[in-house]
Write an enzyme that holds these catalytic residues in place. Sequence first.
Site, mmCIF file in Angstrom:
data_model
loop_
_atom_site.group_PDB
_atom_site.id
_atom_site.type_symbol
_atom_site.label_atom_id
_atom_site.label_comp_id
_atom_site.label_asym_id
_atom_site.label_seq_id
_atom_site.Cartn_x
_atom_site.Cartn_y
_atom_site.Cartn_z
ATOM 1 C CG ASN A 190 -19.493 118.334 21.475
ATOM 2 O OD1 ASN A 190 -20.478 117.638 21.744
ATOM 3 N ND2 ASN A 190 -19.434 119.628 21.755
ATOM 4 N NE ARG A 191 -16.163 110.181 21.686
ATOM 5 C CZ ARG A 191 -16.958 110.121 22.761
ATOM 6 N NH1 ARG A 191 -17.117 111.182 23.529
ATOM 7 N NH2 ARG A 191 -17.576 108.999 23.074
#
Length: 213
Positions: A190-191
């Site tokens: 999710n970065r």
Amino acid sequence: MEQDLSNYRKSYGKEKLLEENLKENPLEFFRDWFLEADSDEGITEANAMTVTTIGLDDFPKARVVLLKKYTEEGFVFYTNYDSEKGKAIAANPHICLSFFWPVLERQIIIKGRAEKLAENLSDGYFESRPLPSQYSAIASPQSDVISSKEVLEEKIKALEKNNTLPKRPKNWGGYLVRPMSMEFWQGRPNRLHDRFRYTLQENYDWKIERLAP
């Protein structure tokens, strides 16, 4: 010509980078990560790094160069001192090195100051290179405009006919990059990537900070 790449996505999640796994000295931590990259079958040139300089035209320029040695002092690579890269370093020795190992989902960014190696060290490395590589270093006016590749090939043929061991050109040699800042990046889902930056302090200790992804 247009191509939309907005849907290109990759999920990262192989490893975590935790505070308790960090070392006080980033060069030791670099060694650990480099050895992992070098032993991974999916990475063919773990020592390939991007060297970024500020050119005489005030533009940054990045190119891939091979790291040839790392020590407790820093990172060593070799080039033509009269090349675009060499001229840029002569004018502004503050440069950036970066390593990206996609298989491991890791990146290291190093800011530092480049200085020429002692001549005897450059001599030793030059003599260790394969003979064709020595000829190429002598024959090539790196970064200059040339009329054709045949110009270089003719120079190399002339050197081969000479039948003597070549000496290192004075305009070719090594640089030692002494790090001032080293950032370690580990890809995460999710970065929300893990990023830690080491910054060299006046007392030669390293300040460690977590950065937002």
